[in-house]
Write a protein that holds these residues in place. Structure first.
Motif, short mmCIF file in Angstrom:
data_model
loop_
_atom_site.label_atom_id
_atom_site.label_comp_id
_atom_site.label_asym_id
_atom_site.label_seq_id
_atom_site.Cartn_x
_atom_site.Cartn_y
_atom_site.Cartn_z
N SER A 56 14.32 18.84 31.57
CA SER A 56 14.09 17.43 31.27
C SER A 56 12.87 17.01 32.08
O SER A 56 12.48 17.70 33.04
CB SER A 56 15.30 16.57 31.65
OG SER A 56 15.48 16.56 33.06
N LEU A 57 12.27 15.90 31.73
CA LEU A 57 11.13 15.41 32.51
C LEU A 57 11.56 15.11 33.94
O LEU A 57 10.86 15.45 34.89
CB LEU A 57 10.51 14.20 31.84
CG LEU A 57 9.77 14.51 30.54
CD1 LEU A 57 9.39 13.23 29.81
CD2 LEU A 57 8.53 15.37 30.79
N LEU A 58 12.73 14.49 34.11
CA LEU A 58 13.23 14.22 35.45
C LEU A 58 13.47 15.53 36.21
O LEU A 58 13.13 15.64 37.39
CB LEU A 58 14.51 13.39 35.40
CG LEU A 58 15.17 13.08 36.74
CD1 LEU A 58 14.19 12.37 37.69
CD2 LEU A 58 16.43 12.26 36.52
N GLY A 59 14.03 16.52 35.54
CA GLY A 59 14.22 17.82 36.17
C GLY A 59 12.91 18.42 36.61
O GLY A 59 12.83 19.03 37.69
N ASP A 93 20.05 8.01 35.69
CA ASP A 93 20.37 6.88 36.57
C ASP A 93 19.05 6.37 37.16
O ASP A 93 18.30 7.17 37.74
CB ASP A 93 21.32 7.34 37.67
CG ASP A 93 21.56 6.31 38.75
OD1 ASP A 93 21.38 5.11 38.48
OD2 ASP A 93 21.94 6.71 39.87
N PRO A 94 18.74 5.07 37.03
CA PRO A 94 17.47 4.56 37.55
C PRO A 94 17.25 4.87 39.03
O PRO A 94 16.12 5.16 39.44
CB PRO A 94 17.56 3.05 37.32
CG PRO A 94 18.49 2.91 36.15
CD PRO A 94 19.50 4.03 36.31
N GLU A 95 18.33 4.85 39.84
CA GLU A 95 18.17 5.16 41.26
C GLU A 95 17.82 6.64 41.46
O GLU A 95 17.02 6.97 42.34
CB GLU A 95 19.44 4.80 42.03
CG GLU A 95 19.63 3.31 42.17
CD GLU A 95 20.86 2.95 42.99
OE1 GLU A 95 21.34 3.79 43.78
OE2 GLU A 95 21.35 1.82 42.82
N ALA A 96 18.40 7.52 40.66
CA ALA A 96 18.07 8.95 40.75
C ALA A 96 16.62 9.20 40.36
O ALA A 96 15.94 10.03 40.97
CB ALA A 96 19.02 9.76 39.87
N VAL A 97 16.14 8.49 39.35
CA VAL A 97 14.74 8.64 38.93
C VAL A 97 13.81 8.13 40.02
O VAL A 97 12.84 8.81 40.39
CB VAL A 97 14.49 7.91 37.59
CG1 VAL A 97 13.01 7.93 37.24
CG2 VAL A 97 15.32 8.54 36.48
N ALA A 98 14.10 6.96 40.57
CA ALA A 98 13.25 6.40 41.64
C ALA A 98 13.24 7.32 42.86
O ALA A 98 12.18 7.56 43.45
CB ALA A 98 13.75 5.01 42.02
N GLU A 99 14.40 7.87 43.20
CA GLU A 99 14.48 8.77 44.35
C GLU A 99 13.68 10.04 44.10
O GLU A 99 12.98 10.53 45.00
CB GLU A 99 15.95 9.11 44.63
CG GLU A 99 16.17 9.93 45.92
CD GLU A 99 15.98 11.42 45.70
OE1 GLU A 99 15.61 12.10 46.68
OE2 GLU A 99 16.18 11.91 44.57
#
Length: 195
Positions: free
Chosen positions: A78-81, A123-129
């Motif tokens: 994924s992009l986040l990954g 999760d927005p917090e996981a993305v920001a972190e």
């Protein structure tokens, strides 16, 4: 030349669109360099900076769910990954190998070697972190390279010495590979294509 390929009936994938309106950024607004680098250090640092900016561009404007979406089943990409993975790659090569710091790896452990991808949740917090972690590692790397007296300084990867110049080339390769993955991931999310 702009063209639109129509979605097939019953296909829930976004349309594949071509043209500047569908690109991540218009040419005049592109923050990446014109690649007119002079000298070895400037060339390596400049290309790596452009690859890092490309990752940010490919993720721009997406919400947390879209960042975490695995769009090529059964892959865990994924992009986040990718952001989490590249934060760990930056940390490993610059902080651990080159600077010799003994710090725990971001997102992965011996028990969960794919934690950077498997733990990427919408999760927005996981993305920001993840972005904060990635930016902190990029900042450390940039400071380390800027302070290096020359590109032949060595760190240790296991028992093998590696030069800073090799690490920079490897990082360009790593980003280029994963930015290719990001092209496909982003296109599957909203039809936008990369450059």
């Amino acid at each position: 030349m702009a063209g639109i390929a129509e979605s097939e009936p019953g296909n829930d994938q976004p349309e594949r669109n071509f043209g500047w309106r569908d690109r991540f950024v218009r040419p005049q607004d592109d923050p990446r360099s014109d690649q007119g680098f002079v000298g070895e250090r400037a060339t390596l640092v400049g290309h790596l900076r452009d690859q890092r900016l490309t990752l940010e561009l490919k993720c721009a404007g997406l919400d947390a769910e879209e960042m975490a979406r695995r769009t090529a089943e059964p892959s865990n990409l994924s992009l986040l990954g990718l952001v989490r993975h590249l934060a760990g790659v930056e940390q490993y090569w610059f902080r651990q190998v080159m600077a010799g710091q003994d710090v725990p790896r971001h997102y992965r452990t011996d028990d969960d070697p794919d934690g950077d991808f498997d733990g990427a949740v919408g999760d927005p917090e996981a993305v920001a972190e993840a972005w904060d972690t990635w930016r902190a590692e990029v900042s450390f790397a940039e400071r380390f390279v800027a302070g290096a007296p020359h590109l032949a300084i060595s760190g240790t990867d296991g028992d093998e010495p590696v030069e800073l110049r090799w690490v920079l080339v490897h990082m360009i390769e790593e980003y280029a590979r994963h930015n290719g993955h990001a092209d496909f991931l982003r296109e599957r999310i909203d039809g936008r294509v990369g450059q």
